[in-house]
Design a protein around this motif. Sequence first.
Motif, mmCIF file in Angstrom:
data_model
loop_
_atom_site.group_PDB
_atom_site.id
_atom_site.type_symbol
_atom_site.label_atom_id
_atom_site.label_comp_id
_atom_site.label_asym_id
_atom_site.label_seq_id
_atom_site.Cartn_x
_atom_site.Cartn_y
_atom_site.Cartn_z
ATOM 1 N N LYS A 236 74.821 52.610 47.099
ATOM 2 C CA LYS A 236 74.885 52.675 48.556
ATOM 3 C C LYS A 236 74.142 53.914 49.051
ATOM 4 C CE LYS A 236 78.794 53.099 51.369
ATOM 5 N NZ LYS A 236 80.094 52.534 51.722
ATOM 6 N N PHE A 237 74.407 55.032 48.399
ATOM 7 C CA PHE A 237 73.742 56.286 48.775
ATOM 8 C C PHE A 237 72.233 56.153 48.634
ATOM 9 C CE2 PHE A 237 72.082 60.509 47.926
ATOM 10 C CZ PHE A 237 72.711 61.269 48.895
ATOM 11 N N PHE A 238 71.836 55.627 47.491
ATOM 12 C CA PHE A 238 70.411 55.491 47.171
ATOM 13 C C PHE A 238 69.695 54.568 48.164
ATOM 14 C CE2 PHE A 238 67.548 52.622 44.700
ATOM 15 C CZ PHE A 238 66.480 53.507 44.556
ATOM 16 N N ILE A 239 70.314 53.421 48.443
ATOM 17 C CA ILE A 239 69.698 52.448 49.355
ATOM 18 C C ILE A 239 69.628 53.012 50.772
ATOM 19 C CG2 ILE A 239 70.155 50.222 50.496
ATOM 20 C CD1 ILE A 239 70.977 49.223 47.649
ATOM 21 N N ARG A 240 70.648 53.746 51.163
ATOM 22 C CA ARG A 240 70.613 54.345 52.503
ATOM 23 C C ARG A 240 69.537 55.418 52.599
ATOM 24 N NH1 ARG A 240 76.885 54.850 54.542
ATOM 25 N NH2 ARG A 240 77.087 52.651 55.072
ATOM 26 N N GLU A 241 69.356 56.171 51.502
ATOM 27 C CA GLU A 241 68.303 57.183 51.517
ATOM 28 C C GLU A 241 66.943 56.531 51.717
ATOM 29 O OE1 GLU A 241 68.047 60.780 51.011
ATOM 30 O OE2 GLU A 241 70.044 60.462 51.841
ATOM 31 N N TYR A 242 66.754 55.387 51.094
ATOM 32 C CA TYR A 242 65.430 54.767 51.134
ATOM 33 C C TYR A 242 65.228 53.856 52.344
ATOM 34 C CZ TYR A 242 61.053 52.770 49.532
ATOM 35 O OH TYR A 242 59.733 52.378 49.454
ATOM 36 N N PHE A 243 66.244 53.067 52.657
ATOM 37 C CA PHE A 243 66.069 52.075 53.722
ATOM 38 C C PHE A 243 66.753 52.474 55.029
ATOM 39 C CE2 PHE A 243 65.156 49.151 50.132
ATOM 40 C CZ PHE A 243 63.969 48.606 50.602
ATOM 41 N N GLY A 244 67.441 53.602 55.029
ATOM 42 C CA GLY A 244 68.034 54.034 56.299
ATOM 43 C C GLY A 244 69.553 54.083 56.231
ATOM 44 N N GLY A 245 70.113 55.024 56.976
ATOM 45 C CA GLY A 245 71.534 55.346 56.873
ATOM 46 C C GLY A 245 72.484 54.276 57.355
ATOM 47 N N GLU A 246 71.967 53.240 58.031
ATOM 48 C CA GLU A 246 72.885 52.235 58.571
ATOM 49 C C GLU A 246 73.097 51.073 57.602
ATOM 50 O OE1 GLU A 246 69.581 52.321 60.334
ATOM 51 O OE2 GLU A 246 70.272 54.384 60.554
ATOM 52 N N ARG A 247 72.345 51.070 56.488
ATOM 53 C CA ARG A 247 72.444 49.925 55.579
ATOM 54 C C ARG A 247 73.835 49.815 54.952
ATOM 55 N NH1 ARG A 247 68.963 49.577 57.970
ATOM 56 N NH2 ARG A 247 70.314 47.906 58.684
ATOM 57 N N GLU A 248 74.359 48.593 54.950
ATOM 58 C CA GLU A 248 75.586 48.326 54.202
ATOM 59 C C GLU A 248 75.169 47.616 52.925
ATOM 60 O OE1 GLU A 248 78.514 49.357 54.704
ATOM 61 O OE2 GLU A 248 77.964 50.310 56.596
ATOM 62 N N ILE A 249 75.984 47.714 51.877
ATOM 63 C CA ILE A 249 75.651 46.961 50.675
ATOM 64 C C ILE A 249 76.782 46.009 50.314
ATOM 65 C CG2 ILE A 249 74.176 48.803 49.777
ATOM 66 C CD1 ILE A 249 76.374 49.086 47.556
ATOM 67 N N LYS A 250 76.388 44.988 49.544
ATOM 68 C CA LYS A 250 77.330 43.946 49.139
ATOM 69 C C LYS A 250 77.066 43.684 47.659
ATOM 70 C CE LYS A 250 76.694 39.498 50.532
ATOM 71 N NZ LYS A 250 76.599 38.363 51.456
ATOM 72 N N LEU A 251 78.141 43.593 46.882
ATOM 73 C CA LEU A 251 77.974 43.291 45.461
ATOM 74 C C LEU A 251 78.417 41.866 45.199
ATOM 75 C CD1 LEU A 251 79.569 46.452 43.767
ATOM 76 C CD2 LEU A 251 77.266 46.177 44.674
ATOM 77 N N ARG A 252 77.577 41.076 44.548
ATOM 78 C CA ARG A 252 77.997 39.740 44.137
ATOM 79 C C ARG A 252 78.071 39.706 42.620
ATOM 80 N NH1 ARG A 252 74.262 36.250 45.993
ATOM 81 N NH2 ARG A 252 73.025 36.839 44.227
ATOM 82 N N PRO A 253 79.164 39.177 42.066
ATOM 83 C CA PRO A 253 79.240 39.082 40.613
ATOM 84 C C PRO A 253 78.027 38.324 40.092
ATOM 85 C CG PRO A 253 81.307 38.376 41.638
ATOM 86 C CD PRO A 253 80.319 38.565 42.742
ATOM 87 N N SER A 254 77.432 38.818 39.040
ATOM 88 C CA SER A 254 76.259 38.149 38.500
ATOM 89 C C SER A 254 76.296 38.260 36.987
ATOM 90 C CB SER A 254 74.990 38.775 39.082
ATOM 91 O OG SER A 254 73.878 38.021 38.691
ATOM 92 N N TYR A 255 75.172 38.055 36.376
ATOM 93 C CA TYR A 255 75.168 38.086 34.925
ATOM 94 C C TYR A 255 73.899 38.725 34.386
ATOM 95 C CZ TYR A 255 74.762 36.616 30.122
ATOM 96 O OH TYR A 255 74.590 36.616 28.762
ATOM 97 N N VAL A 265 73.011 43.181 43.882
ATOM 98 C CA VAL A 265 73.275 44.017 45.051
ATOM 99 C C VAL A 265 72.394 43.592 46.220
ATOM 100 C CG1 VAL A 265 73.358 46.379 45.908
ATOM 101 C CG2 VAL A 265 73.827 45.902 43.500
ATOM 102 N N SER A 266 73.019 43.351 47.352
ATOM 103 C CA SER A 266 72.269 43.032 48.569
ATOM 104 C C SER A 266 72.540 44.132 49.585
ATOM 105 C CB SER A 266 72.730 41.711 49.170
ATOM 106 O OG SER A 266 72.641 40.682 48.220
ATOM 107 N N MET A 267 71.580 44.298 50.500
ATOM 108 C CA MET A 267 71.826 45.251 51.596
ATOM 109 C C MET A 267 71.680 44.500 52.904
ATOM 110 S SD MET A 267 68.300 47.368 51.966
ATOM 111 C CE MET A 267 66.758 46.520 52.280
ATOM 112 N N SER A 268 72.334 45.010 53.937
ATOM 113 C CA SER A 268 72.199 44.384 55.243
ATOM 114 C C SER A 268 70.746 44.548 55.676
ATOM 115 C CB SER A 268 73.135 45.050 56.244
ATOM 116 O OG SER A 268 72.890 46.438 56.283
ATOM 117 N N CYS A 269 70.211 43.481 56.295
ATOM 118 C CA CYS A 269 68.782 43.444 56.616
ATOM 119 C C CYS A 269 68.419 44.588 57.562
ATOM 120 C CB CYS A 269 68.433 42.109 57.238
ATOM 121 S SG CYS A 269 66.714 41.965 57.706
ATOM 122 N N PHE A 270 67.334 45.306 57.203
ATOM 123 C CA PHE A 270 66.962 46.472 58.014
ATOM 124 C C PHE A 270 66.159 46.090 59.242
ATOM 125 C CE2 PHE A 270 63.909 45.705 54.714
ATOM 126 C CZ PHE A 270 62.680 45.817 55.346
#
Lengths: 345, 796
Positions: A236-255, A265-270
């Motif tokens: 979350k920290f990393f994605i906000r640093e790169y794509f902006g402080g308002e980004r939320e993240i979502k984790l989906r179980p995967s493999y 990992v998905s982020m809210s669309c910027f």
Amino acid sequence: MSAGSEMEALVAQAKQAIGAVADLDALEALASELTGRKSLIAKANQELKDLPPGERPEAGRRIGQARAAINALFEARRGELMAAGEAERIRAERIDVSLPGPSVRIGHEHVISKTIGDLTEILVGMGYRVAEGNEVDTDYYNFEALNTPPGHPARSMQDTLYVESGRGEEVLLRTQTSGVQVHEMESCSPPLYMIAPGRVFRRDTLDPSHSPVFHQIEGLAVDSDLTLGDLAGTLKFFIREYFGGEREIKLRPSYFPFTEPSVEVSMSCFLCDGSGCRTCGHAGWIEVLGAGMVDPNVFGSVGYDSERWTGFAFGLGVERFAMLRYGIPDIRLLYENDQRFLSQF
Amino acid sequence: MRLSLNWLTDYVALEASASEIAEGLDAAGFEVESVRRLDDGIEGVVVGRVEAVSDHPDADKLRVCTVSYGSASEANVVCGAWNFDEGAKVAFAPIGAELPGGFRIGRRRIRGIASEGMICSEEELGLADSSDGILVLPDEAGYPLGMPITLALGLDDTVIDFDITPNRPDAMSVIGLAREASAVFGSELAIPSIELNESGANITDFVKVENESPERCPRYTARTIDGIEIGPSPEWLAARLTASGLRPINNVVDVTNYVLIECGHPLHAFDRQSLAEGLIRVRMAGHDESVETLDKVERKLTPEDLVIADAERPVAIAGIMGGAGSEITAQTKSIVLESAYFEPTGILATSKRLALRSESSARFERGTDPEGVLWASARAASLIQELAGGVVARGVIDEYPVPFERQRICLRPSRTNKILGTRIAPDEQVRLLKAIEIEVTSHSDDEIRTVAPSFRPDLTREIDLIEEVGRLHGYSNIETRLPSSSSHTGGLTPRQRSRRIQSQVLRGAGLDEIKTFSFVGPEDLLNGAGKVTRVANPLRAEESILRPSLLPGLISAARFNLAHRRGEVRFFEIGRVFGALSESGMPNEVEHLAALIAGDPVDASDSDTLGYFAIKGVLEALLNAIGISDARYEPTERAGLHSGRTAAVMVDESPIGVVGELHPSVVRDKGLGARASVFELNQNEVLGRIPAESSFQPFSRYPLALVDLAFVVHEDVAAGDLEAAIRHACGDALESIRLFDVYRGEQVAAECKSLAYALGFAAEDHTLSDDELAALRERAIDGARQECGAELRGLQ
Ligand SMILES: [Zn+2]
């Protein structure tokens, strides 16, 4: 005529002559004439010795005063003429300031390098050091030590390019930077915080969204108390640093074979902030990377005690980050090297 | 995996909307690719009947059909499909109707004949990705003409398309996803019960099974059904298969596919009459065997491939595809129904080798449920009996030498929380596990003892159960934090920092960084390039060799740009290159840095901006910037380079790279304009020689005395050698030396040149006296004479 009035007359003449001079060269010539060795002043000075001794000091003083007065006149005139010359030069040298300067071309960093650099900077700031691995590696490091033995279904997720090595399908072009994890863990003991940017290869045909060559950044953290919550917080920290402080993240179980639990990992669309647009496929969310807690089997293959250490790993596609961030529509642009593209970054 | 919601809700009652169901399953780890209503975009398309067909007068490939579609409605349409005759029931789009993609039907003339509508294919209705002809409705179904096609085809449904991860074969089925949905939404899962009437003779009277390869086929079961009547499937069945992305074929095949989608277990039906001696032999293929598969392709087999054979020949590639010879046809009366468990890696290997994938192989290669074999078989037999009639023989053949043992796994609830960073109570962990049919045999606060269900081959270890608890608990409920340890600092290595400086210097010198592929084709190699390493399985010849140098990529990029814009290109790339294989079988992999300047000079008379010295200036700036100031340049020859204008770059007597102009033939062949020059450095040599850190060097604070000297030397004497000789002769007092003129012509002898230097002398602790300066000048002249035969110009 007394010596005094003679000198006064000399200064008066000099004043007139100096005032009449129009350029510096003539002024210097006049200076030599009026104050040089053959000048009247010099002559008067030489003649001092012929005067009676009682008159000499007074006459000498008058000659000195005259010389000083003439020199001052020269100095003043010199200043006037230089100022006039410079004023003329400024008039003559007037230019069109809108004309361009001689071209000094500065080259551009490729957007892939720029993206790797930007992402690396963030992660280095978060305490990760940067490791490098080879692009040609063995099956062991690319698959087997990552809990993907031969015949594992996950192998067919990635079409591999092999090297003609005389060792069958043993030597390959790495399909992921994850192998660097293994090399690093083999040579270092925990705690370990590292990233590995690099080229990876797939047996894919080049099209707008696939390239047989692309870049990934792998991240690995191993410590005594790391949890899935640390992974989520880090990303979350990393994605906000790169794509902006308002980004939320979502984790989906995967493999992924080498992490468990694994997450996508998905982020809210910027662009649309989650309301849905073309960039996010109207989902409001954009998939950005895969991650997970390091599988105990991977720790096993490098001799780490998985009861004592836990860790997380993540991997992201550099091209994907660059294409999202800069709105680049086609991955082929990244490898075509058209100057009109290169000069944009 | 395409999931019909109508089908899903047969097994689990859900209040949630389609998008809520999609979201819930997505959050549980089943990635949703799309959610789509099947009737989306279909407007006004109805059931029609082709009343008459005639040839188009002006087009061989077209026919003219009269279609009736409801009370007294008739239309003439021109149609290019041939898979139907008079009387066929079709999906008809009259004028004004609309098809997916916003395509509205209008009145058209096709080759001079008016066409008042369109007879649709499945593709045009958005039901399939491609169609061979138009959609022909089963005759028996008795749809009234004019009925909306969305009703006739059961399109009142929503399909969610999932991308199922390879570890979850169980989720490649409606029941599997229903089980997950029941856990997510807290609703009971109801598996259909099976009513099967076995009668008549015993199964062993019909068929015999010999399993010669129990490692590759741990379980093989067979049933037979006799006296069936092949025909089209009923509407509900056809609709579900279509919704799932499968094409209805006939009632028997459709049932096997239905059960496959329903429970995830692939089945296969053989025409029993086609099996020689009524024998089924599970065995490895022979050396020269082959089989024609259902898709009418002759497949060559190897002894690594498992086949289902009769007494004589293979009749199916086990788990992947049936053979054409034993296919169910309209004449089939009796079938053998196979339900087996095949070992996954064997299926994967054969499927990969043959490049043949099917719904069946996709499931077997991930691991099906060995304990679900009989349920699937009975389910299919009962449906076949219901839809195609016939008698199901008594009993089932079940070759199952080593029964499957379910995995016993222990979970420490504290471990779950340690990995996930949660505080999930042990009782809650038990509840979550039970929700997806993981059997909990006993539990305490310290330990939960479980037995994994047979349909979950992915559950073997504690960590697997932790993941199950985590994903059902919901990752959105996990509190995020940052690692607390402060024992580590990040950073770049000196090499990485130097590489950044290199890039900055080159950009400052006007070069753009490029990125090219790591492979090249044979055409790209410069003639005479040494041994290379090849890709074993390239997709294209242009990608068959691992680049031995960065120059081919730079040349291609320059060529690409110069082809559509004249002018100059100035490029560099930093990347790995590959030499020949070493003894270990690994190619020698090294990082290189290379640059290229090429094109047509802006000032046509001045090609020096593209030549050797232009690129060498860049190279010298680059080396200076990273602290390498003592490089020497020795003439050398290199494949593809101009032999008179190429130098090896030497540092400490080792070559670190090469600089030179490209050979004129390369410049011409590659379309690089008037001139092109390059350098390429081995980064191991370069980065390895960078001084770790510079420390302060004292310098003279006394005036610098400048002395100009012009020397005449033979053409063979390199300026670099002369300079070295002067430096050597003068020692530390020589603070700077700069070549300011090179002259050839009348004033010097033939085959000689004049080199003029400005020498700067200074002493550390005093101003040099005239005598000292004169002595230094003499030393310079003597040194130049002795080492290079140089004469002071004007003294000859
Ligand atoms: Zn968006």
